[in-house]
Design an enzyme around this catalytic site. Sequence first.
Site, PDB file in Angstrom:
ATOM      1  N   HIS A  25       0.873  -1.180   0.000  1.00  0.00           N
ATOM      2  CA  HIS A  25       0.000   0.000   0.000  1.00  0.00           C
ATOM      3  C   HIS A  25       0.916   1.237   0.000  1.00  0.00           C
ATOM      4  CE1 HIS A  25      -2.686   3.017   1.850  1.00  0.00           C
ATOM      5  NE2 HIS A  25      -3.690   2.255   1.474  1.00  0.00           N
ATOM      6  N   ASP A  28       3.014  -4.580   8.048  1.00  0.00           N
ATOM      7  CA  ASP A  28       1.797  -3.790   7.898  1.00  0.00           C
ATOM      8  C   ASP A  28       0.612  -4.744   8.033  1.00  0.00           C
ATOM      9  OD1 ASP A  28      -0.450  -2.526   6.971  1.00  0.00           O
ATOM     10  OD2 ASP A  28       0.446  -1.764   5.112  1.00  0.00           O
ATOM     11  N   GLN A  63      -4.649  -5.154   6.950  1.00  0.00           N
ATOM     12  CA  GLN A  63      -5.690  -6.059   6.441  1.00  0.00           C
ATOM     13  C   GLN A  63      -5.673  -7.413   7.135  1.00  0.00           C
ATOM     14  OE1 GLN A  63      -8.036  -5.199   4.421  1.00  0.00           O
ATOM     15  NE2 GLN A  63      -7.230  -3.236   3.742  1.00  0.00           N
ATOM     16  N   LYS A  78     -10.341  -0.805  10.652  1.00  0.00           N
ATOM     17  CA  LYS A  78     -10.443  -2.028   9.839  1.00  0.00           C
ATOM     18  C   LYS A  78     -10.773  -3.243  10.699  1.00  0.00           C
ATOM     19  CE  LYS A  78      -7.362  -0.430   6.200  1.00  0.00           C
ATOM     20  NZ  LYS A  78      -8.213   0.149   5.170  1.00  0.00           N
ATOM     21  N   CYS A 119      -4.812   2.420  -3.640  1.00  0.00           N
ATOM     22  CA  CYS A 119      -3.549   2.937  -3.059  1.00  0.00           C
ATOM     23  C   CYS A 119      -2.416   1.941  -3.252  1.00  0.00           C
ATOM     24  CB  CYS A 119      -3.702   3.286  -1.582  1.00  0.00           C
ATOM     25  SG  CYS A 119      -4.923   4.544  -1.270  1.00  0.00           S
TER      26      CYS A 119
END
Length: 412
Positions: free
Chosen positions: A129, A206, A209, A232, A370
Site C-alpha cells: 500500500h 503492515d 488487512q 479495519k 492505493c
Amino acid sequence: MEDTSTLILDIDKIRKDFPVLHQQVNGKPLIYFDNAASTQKPSSVISVIKSYYENDNANIHRGIHTLAERATEAFEASRKTVRDFLGAAYEEEIIFTKGTTESINLVASSYGRNFLDPGDEIMISAMEHHANIVPWQMLCEEKGLKLRVINVTEEGEIDLADFEQQLNPRTKIVSLVHVSNTLGTINPIKHIIDASKKQGAVTLIDGAQAVSHLEIDVQELGCDFYVFSAHKIYGPTGAGVLYGRKELLEKMPPYQGGGEMIDEVSFEKTTYNELPYKFEAGTPNIADVIAMKTAIDYINKLGKKNIAAYEDELLKYATEKVSKLDKVTIIGKAKNKVSVLSFVVAGMHHFDIGLMMDARGLAVRTGHHCTQPLMKHFGLEGTARASFAFYNTKEEIDVFVDSLTKITQLAK
Ligand code: C6P
C-alpha cells in the site's frame, strides 16, 4: 453440505449488531462489500463513544479528578487489550497512533532517520500500500538509502526467490504487508522475518488487512514492529497501533515533541517520558482508543478462528461463481487469501462497474486501492474489489454475482 461455520457464528444475530447495514441504498437493501476499506461498527462500539462523551470526557494522564481518572483507566485498559490481541510481551510496547499510516511514518522517521546510514537498504514488496512505500521513499531521498522492491508473481504472491536474492548485509529494514489489500494474499511473513533477522535487518509488518482475519502473535512472529488501524477491525477511524519491540522503542528518539511525551522541560534541556508515552505527544484520540478495546472485545467474542472459517467460505463461494462469468478476470489468485476479491471486466472501466453496483445498493471499491505500483505490475489502471466481512452472507453474494452478470452484458 452442512454449513458448519454459520452454525458457530449466528450471522442473523451478528447483523443486528450493525445498525448501518439495515438501510436501503438507491432503493435496494445495502450490501456492504467494502470492508477492506473500512469495516462497519457494532452498536457496542458506537455506544462506548457516546457514553464516553456523555459521562467520562476528560484529558488523560493529567488530572487527579474523578473524570480524568476514569478516562485514563479506560484508555490504559485499551492498551492491555491490544497487547493481548497482538500477543505482545509488555503494555509499553503498544503505542497509540492515528492509524497504520502514522505508525509506519513514526518508524520511518524515528528509527529510519537515526539508525540508517547512506548506502543502507530498505526492502519492501511490489504489493505494498502507498502507506508502506512513500514514507520509505522519503527517507531514502533524505538519507541517500536504496529502496529495493521484492517482485510479485502473476498469481499475486511474493516471489520468495527474488526476496532471498535481493536480501543482503546492507538490508537494514524489511517492511512488508501481511495481507495485501488489493489481492487478498496472505504473505509468508514468518519466513521473511526469520530470513531478514538472520541478515540483521529490522522488520515491520503492515497488518492493516490482517488483524481482522488472522490470529496475530508478534512474539511468535518475531517481528520488530507491527502496525494496524482500528477502523479495519470494526472500531473507529482516527485510532491505530504501533507495536514495537521494547528494546528498539527504548533506543528510538521521540517522533513528535509536545505535552505528555516529556519528563522535564527546561530551556536548557528537556528529558523525555518513558515508554509508551514518549511516542504519544499531545492529547490523543481518547474516545476512539477506548472504543478500539470494545471492537477487539467484539472480535474476541466471535473468535478469530470462527471469523476466518466463515469468511473463507464466503470467499470460496464468491470466487467459484465469479470465475465462471464471461469477460471477468480475477486479479490475485494466491493459494492463501483472505476474503478479498479483485476483478476486472473486459471492455468496461472499473469506475463504471462501481457506479452500476452502487445503483443496485452494492458497495464495492474501485480504483488502484492505493497500490499504484502493483496495478502497473499487472498492467492495469485499477480493479473493482469486493471484500467480505463476517456480517456478509451468501445471499448477498448471489445478488452481487447476479448484478455482475447483468453488468458484464453491457461491456463492449
Ligand atoms: N487500505 C483500502 O481500501 P490507514 O489509512 O492508515 O488506516 O491504512 C492505510 C493502509 C495501509 N496498509 C494497508 C495494507 C491498507 O490496506 C491500508 C488501507 C484501504 O484498501 C484504504 S486505501
